[in-house]
Design a protein around this motif. Sequence first.
Motif, PDB file in Angstrom:
ATOM      1  N   SER A 102       0.948  -1.209   0.010  1.00 48.51           N
ATOM      2  CA  SER A 102      -0.022   0.344  -0.008  1.00 48.51           C
ATOM      3  C   SER A 102       0.898   1.350  -0.007  1.00 48.51           C
ATOM      4  CB  SER A 102      -0.907   0.072   1.185  1.00 48.51           C
ATOM      5  OG  SER A 102       0.034  -0.003   2.055  1.00 48.51           O
ATOM      6  N   THR A 104       0.972   3.605   2.451  1.00 44.59           N
ATOM      7  CA  THR A 104       1.596   3.438   3.875  1.00 44.59           C
ATOM      8  C   THR A 104       2.971   2.281   3.752  1.00 44.59           C
ATOM      9  OG1 THR A 104      -0.656   3.611   4.942  1.00 44.59           O
ATOM     10  CG2 THR A 104       0.906   2.584   6.353  1.00 44.59           C
ATOM     11  N   HIS A 127      -1.431  13.545   5.235  1.00 47.31           N
ATOM     12  CA  HIS A 127      -2.173  12.040   5.685  1.00 47.31           C
ATOM     13  C   HIS A 127      -1.177  11.454   6.461  1.00 47.31           C
ATOM     14  CE1 HIS A 127      -3.278   7.973   5.562  1.00 47.31           C
ATOM     15  NE2 HIS A 127      -4.746   8.232   5.162  1.00 47.31           N
ATOM     16  N   ASN A 177      -6.323  14.170   0.570  1.00 50.20           N
ATOM     17  CA  ASN A 177      -7.422  13.076   1.054  1.00 50.20           C
ATOM     18  C   ASN A 177      -8.537  13.631   2.015  1.00 50.20           C
ATOM     19  OD1 ASN A 177      -5.931  13.339   3.239  1.00 50.20           O
ATOM     20  ND2 ASN A 177      -7.127  11.339   3.908  1.00 50.20           N
ATOM     21  N   ASP A 202       3.496  11.287  -2.445  1.00 48.47           N
ATOM     22  CA  ASP A 202       2.350  10.500  -2.075  1.00 48.47           C
ATOM     23  C   ASP A 202       1.211  10.777  -2.984  1.00 48.47           C
ATOM     24  OD1 ASP A 202      -0.114   9.603  -0.932  1.00 48.47           O
ATOM     25  OD2 ASP A 202       0.239  10.119   1.084  1.00 48.47           O
ATOM     26  N   GLN A 205      -3.963   9.720  -3.481  1.00 42.41           N
ATOM     27  CA  GLN A 205      -5.207  10.210  -4.052  1.00 42.41           C
ATOM     28  C   GLN A 205      -5.214  10.992  -5.290  1.00 42.41           C
ATOM     29  OE1 GLN A 205      -7.935   9.697  -2.478  1.00 42.41           O
ATOM     30  NE2 GLN A 205      -7.382   9.279  -0.523  1.00 42.41           N
ATOM     31  N   SER A 225      -1.477   3.643  -3.829  1.00 43.81           N
ATOM     32  CA  SER A 225      -1.961   2.179  -3.337  1.00 43.81           C
ATOM     33  C   SER A 225      -2.985   1.547  -4.526  1.00 43.81           C
ATOM     34  CB  SER A 225      -2.896   2.388  -2.386  1.00 43.81           C
ATOM     35  OG  SER A 225      -2.365   2.996  -1.166  1.00 43.81           O
ATOM     36  N   HIS A 227      -5.682  -0.342  -3.880  1.00 42.59           N
ATOM     37  CA  HIS A 227      -7.023  -0.164  -3.668  1.00 42.59           C
ATOM     38  C   HIS A 227      -7.934   1.034  -3.864  1.00 42.59           C
ATOM     39  CE1 HIS A 227      -7.201   1.674   0.322  1.00 42.59           C
ATOM     40  NE2 HIS A 227      -5.863   1.288   0.303  1.00 42.59           N
ATOM     41  N   LYS A 228      -6.818   2.233  -4.058  1.00 40.95           N
ATOM     42  CA  LYS A 228      -7.714   3.319  -4.513  1.00 40.95           C
ATOM     43  C   LYS A 228      -7.643   3.641  -6.002  1.00 40.95           C
ATOM     44  CE  LYS A 228      -5.995   5.652  -0.068  1.00 40.95           C
ATOM     45  NZ  LYS A 228      -6.961   5.511   0.864  1.00 40.95           N
TER      46      LYS A 228
END
Length: 455
Positions: A102, A104, A127, A177, A202, A205, A225, A227-228
Amino acid sequence: MSLRPAVPTTVATPLPVLGRDVLVPLVTGGEVGYAALDYAASAPALQRVWDDVAAYAPYYGSVHRGAGYLSQLSTDLFEQSRATVAEFLGCRTGDQVIFTRSTTDSLNLLAAAVPDGTSVFVFETEHHASLLPWRDAEVTYLSAPRTPGEAVATLERALDAREPRGTALVCVTGASNVTGELWPVRELAAAAHARGARIVLDAAQLAPHHPVDIAELDVDWVAFSGHKLYAPFGSGVLAGRSDWLLAAEPYLAGGGASRRVARREDGGVDVDWHTTAARHEAGSPNVIGAYAIASACRALAAAGFDQLVEREQALVARVRAGLAEVPEVKVLSLFGDDAPRVGVISFVVEGWNSSHFAAALSAEYGIGVRDGLFCAHPLVRTLLGGAPQEPGECGAPDTALGERSLNAIRVSFGAGTPDEHVERFVGAVRELVADGAKWRYRTEDGRCVPDRDQA
Ligand code: PMP
């Protein structure tokens, strides 16, 4: 395979995503199609990604180890996925693409690879994934800028003031975000490089909403990531300059990261670590996750990112216009109303506890948004104008805006969002503010939920 289609398709309709036909119950009776408006947390999988994964699944095999046909095929696919992501991000020769879990995970990997003595500069508005991983470095938290120009000036001042002028790294988000606002990444990168610092973007988003070109932005690393990015299969990416990454100890020690391991005569072991991305991919790689990300990259590129941006901007304009018609709604913004932004909008509603409002949107309209501080506590506190208090009972209305707005409500959307979801959301906000909730809610474990005793 080229990511740039010769003739871009026009995206007037949403890209097909999973879950578009899911019905959810309403407390008031009946069912309604679920309006997923929490893309900033996790976006639904693109149908294309799901189909690609399903087509590959029977051929799944271990990566980088087996002699069998499927293992070799999977290894090829994994490496091709890396090349696809490199192309999607416009990587330069020599850049590494490392598959992680991810954003993170990617930023923690980079944090573990920064040379000793590096000073890290992060805006307090980031974030937590960008704010917190730099535990072993000397971190300077930069105060919240109120314009993109102020962001650049703040960074320039901080970098100029550093003493001694050793290695430095700036970590910045591409799109917030919380507010969805775009940060001046190119300008921040130029400011950092002019002062001998490096910069990591980063893009958690940004990447789902906007093309990200690492060379054009001139950033050193990009993290995002799956999943986004419509590929929720447990993988993420860190891409960029190889020197720090390949000089660092492996992020995880183990098989896959090591090229040769031998016992020493003194009883210890000697290890040769890989000097490729594999150095930081110890253990069995998530080939399906990597393949899913590559599939999403191909699908977004094939749809034509410019068209996707154009359609999303029409949705942003519709939501903002709808919210602007309700005087009780205050949209949160760091850079002001005219600042360019992606499809992520946070707001508070005068007289409402945000958790109550979000619960009513879900229970009475089938709309999934998020309420809270969105893992960006310092930013949301700045935007709300003070420290949030413990949530009170649902329905106990907040008083003056800014004083007792406990947290915020976030609506977010993207390439799979139909116009109807946005229209329903705007209508629901208007109706809830005008008429109040139709149901009674209570607090359970700190969250507002419909009161089941109301019949
Ligand atoms: N950065 C930003 C800007 C984010 O919005 C998020 C997720 N909300 C992250 C980092 C962390 O992403 P993940 O949870 O996928 O690690």
